[in-house]
Design a protein around this motif. Structure first.
Motif, mmCIF file in Angstrom:
data_model
loop_
_atom_site.group_PDB
_atom_site.id
_atom_site.type_symbol
_atom_site.label_atom_id
_atom_site.label_comp_id
_atom_site.label_asym_id
_atom_site.label_seq_id
_atom_site.Cartn_x
_atom_site.Cartn_y
_atom_site.Cartn_z
ATOM 1 N N HIS A 298 0.810 -1.217 0.000
ATOM 2 C CA HIS A 298 0.000 0.000 0.000
ATOM 3 C C HIS A 298 0.844 1.268 0.000
ATOM 4 O O HIS A 298 1.904 1.324 0.609
ATOM 5 C CB HIS A 298 -1.010 0.018 1.141
ATOM 6 N N GLU A 305 3.532 6.037 8.748
ATOM 7 C CA GLU A 305 3.107 4.924 9.605
ATOM 8 C C GLU A 305 4.227 4.539 10.564
ATOM 9 O O GLU A 305 5.348 4.239 10.143
ATOM 10 C CB GLU A 305 2.747 3.722 8.739
ATOM 11 N N HIS A 334 4.706 0.408 0.964
ATOM 12 C CA HIS A 334 5.284 -0.589 1.860
ATOM 13 C C HIS A 334 4.310 -1.758 1.962
ATOM 14 O O HIS A 334 3.177 -1.683 1.482
ATOM 15 C CB HIS A 334 5.625 -0.005 3.239
#
Ligand SMILES: [Fe+2]
Length: 383
Positions: A298, A305, A334
């Motif tokens: 994604h 994140e 990632h």
């Protein structure tokens, strides 16, 4: 904040005369959010809360950036971060931006003086250790897996019964229950992954009537200002409101699962301006016959994140250890490491326990992160 509660002795009507048996007037203090337009608590003191003996020292503690570092995925081995001191002094800032400061702390001392964060709400995730958070509104006993939520303005101390390791998240805006879980009047809805009964509120303690000199460390700006108060800060005879410290165990988070992979919003636990905080807990995996339980690769292009791995084996990662943090900055895709995507097919459950912080503005890597950074991590997908 969770919901309105009352503790100790309070007058039947706010902002009216409230006296003890001898006729002595109590002093009301309002702790309120967003000026006078948010959640608030009325506190009733034995003495004026503004009564000070001296203004003490100011100690500068500037945020230190790592410097000119490449933009890349990172794996920080926070278990080995160099950290000693009390639960505030031992904090080592790892990542920060204008909305949040993320630190790791390995205290080897209790906090017996008093601390008040004047500019940020604090969320402390207890990785290991048990103890007691003592506040001006009462006590909260904690254990591993607890989230401790301490709004700015609360005065507190902390003692430990066993060796603590803490993840500390300071939010510039109010740290709250997610709006999407709340009814129009603030009750946690049926579809929320936790409810009011999972929330632990302060145990009220009788007021401390001591006078003398009591040092309160106020965190403001990038430093600590010491104030010496002329009475014990825990002198409340009662309080009432919706702004108070509370605890919630990650083990009480009831996971939401589905036939196919559920995205991170189903794991959301808290919200604050500029970020969300999610809990990944042990759960059954997706049950569609062709499901792939690990996430797809994604590019969540509007957020960064940060995942703190607390316990268990994380379904999509390899090479990480307990207390690792992975940091996947915006600008790059990632996803699962080699073998994890295919390897998850047919797996029925996960025992992972992790805390995720997604920020909507880029984070800055702090100097303390450099010594624990796994330089090989960005190449870990290259097979
Ligand atoms: Fe992700």
């Amino acid at each position: 904040m969770p919901h309105y509660i009352e503790r100790g002795s309070i007058p039947p009507k706010r902002h009216t005369q409230f006296r003890d048996a001898g006729g002595n007037l109590r002093y009301e203090e309002l702790l309120s959010r967003q000026g006078f337009s948010g959640d608030h608590t009325n506190m009733y003191h034995l003495r004026m809360p503004t009564r000070m003996a001296a203004v003490g020292r100011y100690m500068d503690r500037p945020l230190k950036r790592a410097g000119e570092v490449p933009h890349r995925h990172r794996h920080l081995r926070t278990a080995v971060v160099n950290s000693t001191g009390g639960p505030v002094g031992s904090r080592r800032v790892l990542l920060y931006n204008q909305d949040v400061v993320i630190s790791k702390a390995h205290p080897n001392e209790d906090l017996n003086s008093f601390y008040r964060n004047g500019q940020a709400d604090e969320l402390i995730y207890v990785q290991t250790g048990a103890g007691t958070l003592s506040t001006n509104l009462g006590l909260i006993r904690f254990k591993p897996g607890d989230y401790l939520v301490i709004p700015r303005g609360i005065i507190w101390q902390m003692t430990f019964d066993s060796t603590p390791r803490l993840l500390v998240i300071e939010t510039r805006g109010p740290l709250e229950l997610p709006d999407k879980y709340l009814s129009r009047h603030g009750q946690l809805l049926e579809h929320a992954p936790y409810c009011e009964r999972d929330i632990r509120t302060p145990e009220f303690q009788p007021p401390n009537d001591e006078e003398g000199e009591f040092m309160v460390m106020l965190h403001m700006g990038e430093g600590i200002q010491e104030y010496i108060y002329a009475q014990h800060p825990f002198d409340l005879v009662g309080w009432a409101g919706q702004c108070y410290p509370w605890a919630f165990s990650i083990h009480d988070f009831e996971p939401i699962t589905g036939r196919i992979h559920q995205p991170p919003p189903v794991h959301q636990t808290f919200q604050a301006p500029g970020l969300v905080i999610c809990s990944f807990v042990p759960r059954l995996f997706d049950y569609h016959p062709d499901a792939i339980p690990t996430p797809y690769y994604h590019s969540n292009v509007d957020s960064e994140e940060v995942i703190f791995y607390s316990k268990g084996e994380f379904m999509s990662r390899q090479g990480i250890e307990e207390e690792s943090i992975t940091y996947h900055p915006m600008g790059l895709p990632h996803g699962p490491q080699p073998g994890k995507y295919e390897g998850s097919i047919g797996v029925k459950a996960t025992d992972e326990l992790a805390v995720m912080i997604d920020t909507f503005a880029p984070l800055t890597l702090a100097a303390a992160a450099l010594g624990i950074d796994d330089e090989d991590y960005p190449m870990s997908w290259s097979v």
